[in-house]
Design a protein around this motif. Structure first.
Motif: not given
Length: 405
Positions: A66-72, A82-86, A144-150
């Motif tokens: 439902t929400h995701f953001k790539t983060f290096f 603190v990362v903002t997920l889109e 290289y990460y993918g942060l997520f909510k699902g």
């Protein structure tokens, strides 16, 4: 994955097919009490003609981000961030076309789904967050990460159990519970969040695996976006669907319907109260019998849909209007039945009639557009006739359909 905060274990995509065990509204507590629920093929009584019960036919659980953001993360930027997920996907709870989950039948559907999949699902008016959201994550290694909510989107088909006349063959009939069409539902399980890298080993068909795909670990991200766009386009109603039902039928009787000779009255089993409009409003109320044409109805039969004949009911008073579910209360438990101009296409004016054995005039009425059953809050003079998702538990949704002329 050993370096990441532990995540909830992800399960495989699960497709469950209908079983013979029926799960009713008591499944909302997580425990099915099938002994108290009606079973297809078992006898029912005339008092059950205005009742309706849900059961789950199938369920598919699909991991959905439902929400995701790539983060290096470089070697110098590890630690808490603190990362903002889109927002990427929204899941909304729905039973059929209804998203306001207030009716007992719809609650029963979702309760039976929970028992069916043996996993907690959302059973209220709800949707996953459609806005960007923040999460705090402690990165202990560069990468290289993918942060997520699902979550796991749960979709499938539900059915309806109604009581009515069943032809047993050889001129024999019985009043039994039988299956009627239901529709599709959507809900979702508990939300999960985490961080993932391409080199992490994760279970297939898990939420973490979906996050890896979105991260682009196997080049499938573009394919996922295209599939999502195709699904959204398929869900959009056509112009014809949006405008259907606005044409007034000439001469009151819509095309494809044939009215029986004479008129009927619709009343309570004790014959003391009947459906009619006495006070000049459009509402249909329980009133004492009168010879007035307000209390008389033409019964018209139309096409067969969902295995039963559609009916319209036309009042013989004044402009000869059709019995109609109020347009502003189609999803409401207790939505009013009113009289309106008959329309060529309008499922709020179409009814299925459940009948007792031959020679009995006891019936139950179901609105085609919602599947709800006709009833009233109490059996008393001047009570408005309304729709109830599961009908009236006390049997007061059974009426007499009695010919008077």
């Amino acid at each position: 994955m050993a370096r990441l905060r532990p995540l909830l274990r992800s399960a495989l995509t699960l497709t469950i097919f209908a079983t013979s065990a029926m799960i009713g509204t008591t499944a909302m507590s997580g425990t099915a009490t099938a002994a108290a629920d009606p079973v297809i093929g078992q006898p029912c009584t005339a008092a059950d003609l205005g009742k309706r019960y849900p059961f789950t036919k199938s369920a598919t659980m699909t991991p959905t981000i439902t929400h995701f953001k790539t983060f290096f993360v470089t070697s110098g930027t590890t630690g808490s961030q603190v990362v903002t997920l889109e927002h990427t996907n929204q899941i909304q709870v729905a039973v059929g076309t209804i998203t306001q989950i207030t009716a007992n039948f719809n609650l029963g559907v979702l309760g039976s789904v929970q028992a069916f999949v043996n996993r907690t699902v959302t059973k209220t008016t709800s949707s996953t967050d459609r806005e960007s959201t923040q999460m705090t994550w402690n990165f202990v290694a560069p990468g290289y990460y993918g942060l997520f909510k699902g979550t796991r989107k749960v979709t499938g088909e539900y059915g309806s159990i109604n009581c009515g006349r069943v032809d047993k063959g050889g001129g024999q009939y019985a009043t039994e519970w039988f299956e009627r069409p239901g529709g599709a539902y959507t809900t979702y399980t508990v939300m999960e969040e985490g961080a993932i890298r391409c080199e992490d080993a994760v279970p297939p068909n898990s939420i973490m695996r979906q996050a890896q795909i979105q991260l682009g670990c196997d080049g499938a991200a573009a394919k996922e976006r295209a599939a999502k766009q195709a699904r959204q386009q398929a869900d959009e109603p056509s112009t014809a669907e949006r405008t259907a039902g606005n044409v007034v039928a000439p001469m009151a009787v819509p095309p494809g319907f044939t009215c029986e000779s004479g008129t009927y009255r619709i009343g309570t089993p004790d014959r003391l109260l009947n459906w009619w409009n006495q006070d000049g409003t459009d509402e249909i109320r329980l009133q004492a019998w009168s010879s007035s044409s307000r209390a008389q109805w033409s019964l018209c039969q139309g096409p067969v849909s969902n295995g039963m004949t559609e009916h319209i009911l036309i009042t013989r008073y004044g402009d000869a209007k059709c019995l109609t579910l109020h347009s502003g209360e189609t999803a409401s438990e207790g939505g009013r039945l009113v009289e309106e101009s008959c329309r060529t296409v309008d499922d709020r004016q179409r009814f299925y009639i459940y009948r007792d054995v031959p020679d009995s005039i006891k019936v139950g009425f179901q609105i085609k557009s919602t599947g709800f059953m006709a009833g009233q809050s109490v059996v008393a003079n001047n009570q408005v006739v309304r729709q109830y998702s599961m009908g009236m538990a006390d049997g007061t949704g059974t009426y007499l359909l009695e010919k008077v002329s």
